[in-house]
Design a protein around this motif. Sequence first.
Motif, PDB file in Angstrom:
ATOM      1  N   ILE A 176       0.848  -1.188   0.000  1.00  0.00           N
ATOM      2  CA  ILE A 176       0.000   0.000   0.000  1.00  0.00           C
ATOM      3  C   ILE A 176       0.891   1.248   0.000  1.00  0.00           C
ATOM      4  CG2 ILE A 176      -1.723   1.333   1.278  1.00  0.00           C
ATOM      5  CD1 ILE A 176      -2.914  -1.141   0.077  1.00  0.00           C
ATOM      6  N   PRO A 177       0.761   2.121  -1.014  1.00  0.00           N
ATOM      7  CA  PRO A 177       1.633   3.296  -1.070  1.00  0.00           C
ATOM      8  C   PRO A 177       1.059   4.464  -0.271  1.00  0.00           C
ATOM      9  CG  PRO A 177       0.310   3.185  -3.055  1.00  0.00           C
ATOM     10  CD  PRO A 177      -0.064   1.976  -2.231  1.00  0.00           C
ATOM     11  N   ALA A 178       1.961   5.273   0.253  1.00  0.00           N
ATOM     12  CA  ALA A 178       1.544   6.531   0.870  1.00  0.00           C
ATOM     13  C   ALA A 178       1.052   7.475  -0.226  1.00  0.00           C
ATOM     14  CB  ALA A 178       2.713   7.162   1.618  1.00  0.00           C
ATOM     15  N   THR A 179       0.261   8.447   0.157  1.00  0.00           N
ATOM     16  CA  THR A 179      -0.197   9.470  -0.787  1.00  0.00           C
ATOM     17  C   THR A 179       0.811  10.609  -0.818  1.00  0.00           C
ATOM     18  OG1 THR A 179      -2.521   8.927  -0.370  1.00  0.00           O
ATOM     19  CG2 THR A 179      -2.054  11.067  -1.368  1.00  0.00           C
ATOM     20  N   VAL A 180       1.498  10.758  -1.940  1.00  0.00           N
ATOM     21  CA  VAL A 180       2.514  11.808  -2.072  1.00  0.00           C
ATOM     22  C   VAL A 180       2.168  12.802  -3.172  1.00  0.00           C
ATOM     23  CG1 VAL A 180       4.365  10.381  -1.134  1.00  0.00           C
ATOM     24  CG2 VAL A 180       3.907  10.346  -3.599  1.00  0.00           C
ATOM     25  N   LYS A 181       1.087  12.575  -3.870  1.00  0.00           N
ATOM     26  CA  LYS A 181       0.698  13.449  -4.973  1.00  0.00           C
ATOM     27  C   LYS A 181       0.490  14.882  -4.483  1.00  0.00           C
ATOM     28  CE  LYS A 181      -2.972  14.039  -8.424  1.00  0.00           C
ATOM     29  NZ  LYS A 181      -4.225  13.458  -8.963  1.00  0.00           N
ATOM     30  N   GLY A 182       1.009  15.835  -5.237  1.00  0.00           N
ATOM     31  CA  GLY A 182       0.813  17.242  -4.903  1.00  0.00           C
ATOM     32  C   GLY A 182       2.128  17.988  -4.786  1.00  0.00           C
ATOM     33  N   GLU A 183       2.108  19.073  -4.028  1.00  0.00           N
ATOM     34  CA  GLU A 183       3.277  19.928  -3.883  1.00  0.00           C
ATOM     35  C   GLU A 183       3.783  19.895  -2.445  1.00  0.00           C
ATOM     36  OE1 GLU A 183       2.551  23.354  -7.262  1.00  0.00           O
ATOM     37  OE2 GLU A 183       1.703  23.674  -5.265  1.00  0.00           O
ATOM     38  N   TRP A 184       5.104  19.906  -2.328  1.00  0.00           N
ATOM     39  CA  TRP A 184       5.770  19.857  -1.038  1.00  0.00           C
ATOM     40  C   TRP A 184       6.791  20.981  -0.953  1.00  0.00           C
ATOM     41  CZ3 TRP A 184       4.668  15.709   2.406  1.00  0.00           C
ATOM     42  CH2 TRP A 184       3.874  14.695   1.870  1.00  0.00           C
ATOM     43  N   LEU A 199       8.879  20.674  -4.390  1.00  0.00           N
ATOM     44  CA  LEU A 199       8.822  19.314  -4.913  1.00  0.00           C
ATOM     45  C   LEU A 199       7.402  19.049  -5.397  1.00  0.00           C
ATOM     46  CD1 LEU A 199      10.213  16.527  -5.292  1.00  0.00           C
ATOM     47  CD2 LEU A 199       9.509  15.986  -2.948  1.00  0.00           C
ATOM     48  N   THR A 200       7.251  18.773  -6.677  1.00  0.00           N
ATOM     49  CA  THR A 200       5.939  18.513  -7.281  1.00  0.00           C
ATOM     50  C   THR A 200       5.902  17.066  -7.748  1.00  0.00           C
ATOM     51  OG1 THR A 200       5.798  20.811  -8.036  1.00  0.00           O
ATOM     52  CG2 THR A 200       4.297  19.225  -9.043  1.00  0.00           C
ATOM     53  N   ILE A 201       4.919  16.323  -7.239  1.00  0.00           N
ATOM     54  CA  ILE A 201       4.850  14.880  -7.516  1.00  0.00           C
ATOM     55  C   ILE A 201       3.493  14.543  -8.124  1.00  0.00           C
ATOM     56  CG2 ILE A 201       4.975  12.564  -6.538  1.00  0.00           C
ATOM     57  CD1 ILE A 201       6.636  13.681  -4.248  1.00  0.00           C
ATOM     58  N   HIS A 202       3.509  13.773  -9.197  1.00  0.00           N
ATOM     59  CA  HIS A 202       2.275  13.159  -9.702  1.00  0.00           C
ATOM     60  C   HIS A 202       2.342  11.667  -9.396  1.00  0.00           C
ATOM     61  CE1 HIS A 202       4.537  11.694 -13.242  1.00  0.00           C
ATOM     62  NE2 HIS A 202       5.045  12.909 -13.336  1.00  0.00           N
ATOM     63  N   GLN A 203       1.185  11.056  -9.204  1.00  0.00           N
ATOM     64  CA  GLN A 203       1.130   9.701  -8.661  1.00  0.00           C
ATOM     65  C   GLN A 203      -0.028   8.922  -9.238  1.00  0.00           C
ATOM     66  OE1 GLN A 203       0.558   9.641  -4.387  1.00  0.00           O
ATOM     67  NE2 GLN A 203       0.983   7.468  -4.210  1.00  0.00           N
ATOM     68  N   LYS A 207       3.288   4.306  -8.630  1.00  0.00           N
ATOM     69  CA  LYS A 207       4.076   4.903  -9.698  1.00  0.00           C
ATOM     70  C   LYS A 207       4.086   6.421  -9.545  1.00  0.00           C
ATOM     71  CE  LYS A 207       4.558   0.845 -11.638  1.00  0.00           C
ATOM     72  NZ  LYS A 207       5.847   0.131 -11.629  1.00  0.00           N
ATOM     73  N   ILE A 208       5.271   7.013  -9.464  1.00  0.00           N
ATOM     74  CA  ILE A 208       5.372   8.447  -9.230  1.00  0.00           C
ATOM     75  C   ILE A 208       6.392   9.071 -10.186  1.00  0.00           C
ATOM     76  CG2 ILE A 208       4.718   8.286  -6.792  1.00  0.00           C
ATOM     77  CD1 ILE A 208       7.730   8.680  -6.139  1.00  0.00           C
ATOM     78  N   GLY A 209       6.308  10.384 -10.299  1.00  0.00           N
ATOM     79  CA  GLY A 209       7.259  11.178 -11.049  1.00  0.00           C
ATOM     80  C   GLY A 209       7.070  12.631 -10.656  1.00  0.00           C
ATOM     81  N   GLY A 210       7.899  13.505 -11.211  1.00  0.00           N
ATOM     82  CA  GLY A 210       7.732  14.907 -10.889  1.00  0.00           C
ATOM     83  C   GLY A 210       9.017  15.695 -11.037  1.00  0.00           C
TER      84      GLY A 210
END
Length: 281
Positions: A176-184, A199-203, A207-210
């Motif tokens: 189960i992945p943590a929710t990291v989508k968004g801006e940090w 840090l901007t992440i899409h998820q 699977k993530i990138g940014g």
Amino acid sequence: MAFWRYGSLFLLLAISFLPCSASSQSRPPDVHFDPTPMDVVEAMLWRAGVTPEDVVYDLGCGDGRFVIMAAKKFGARGVGIDIDPARIKESRENAEFAGVAERTRFIEGDLFQADIREATVVTLYLLNDLNYQLRPKLFRELRPGARVVSYTFDMADWEPDDRFQIRDRFVFYWVIPATVKGEWRLNLPLPGGEAQGLLTIHQKYQKIGGTLTILGQRLPMMNPHLLGDRLTFGIRPRLQGSDVLMTFVGRVIGDRLEGTVESEEEPWRGTIPWKGERIKR
């Protein structure tokens, strides 16, 4: 006699309108009971990395074999849930016979309604459409890092973290992945002073990138990886005329990120802490 007869009739009618107890079977089982081979049970629990620290939930537990083996061979605690009272009775008897009744619990009920928040490992042998229906519940109730392992059936577009074959069937494994989508908002203490970045992440599932915008440079995340609450990625900024590889390793703690960043290249050689905070819109 007339009063007793009419009073008894009233009592029977009243009882007939009482709601059914939570433990009663409200609908037939979703799948026919087809026992998972014991070597597959062991392989699934082994792949999930079950230890005495785990709580294993088997949804649609059948005769209790996943829960019983998790307790007997791996030392874990286990909970089995099945809508069929005959299966629950059989599971409890099997747990008694195996000597693990004190570390196991079997609940007669609907797996879609059950509270599974305690689980660190979930085992499944259902059907594809049932897995798909169950997926939102897994994301909603399980903590990041919890493991899910399914015999034969997958989770549609949620790709497994691992897949292996036993004879003519596959076993699928997810974390189960943590929710990291968004801006940090990110803080990085560099030798010349603290640098702040975005840090901007899409998820999509794990699977993530940014990108990381820092030191006036917008840099793509290199080899980003999310496993449970563990996040890793690299960047290669140009610093003092040189391209420097910096590797970030961190942990997601709710709306915070904490970890270390390492570089083996001068002038930034070494390991320093970094932290981030989720920007709420």
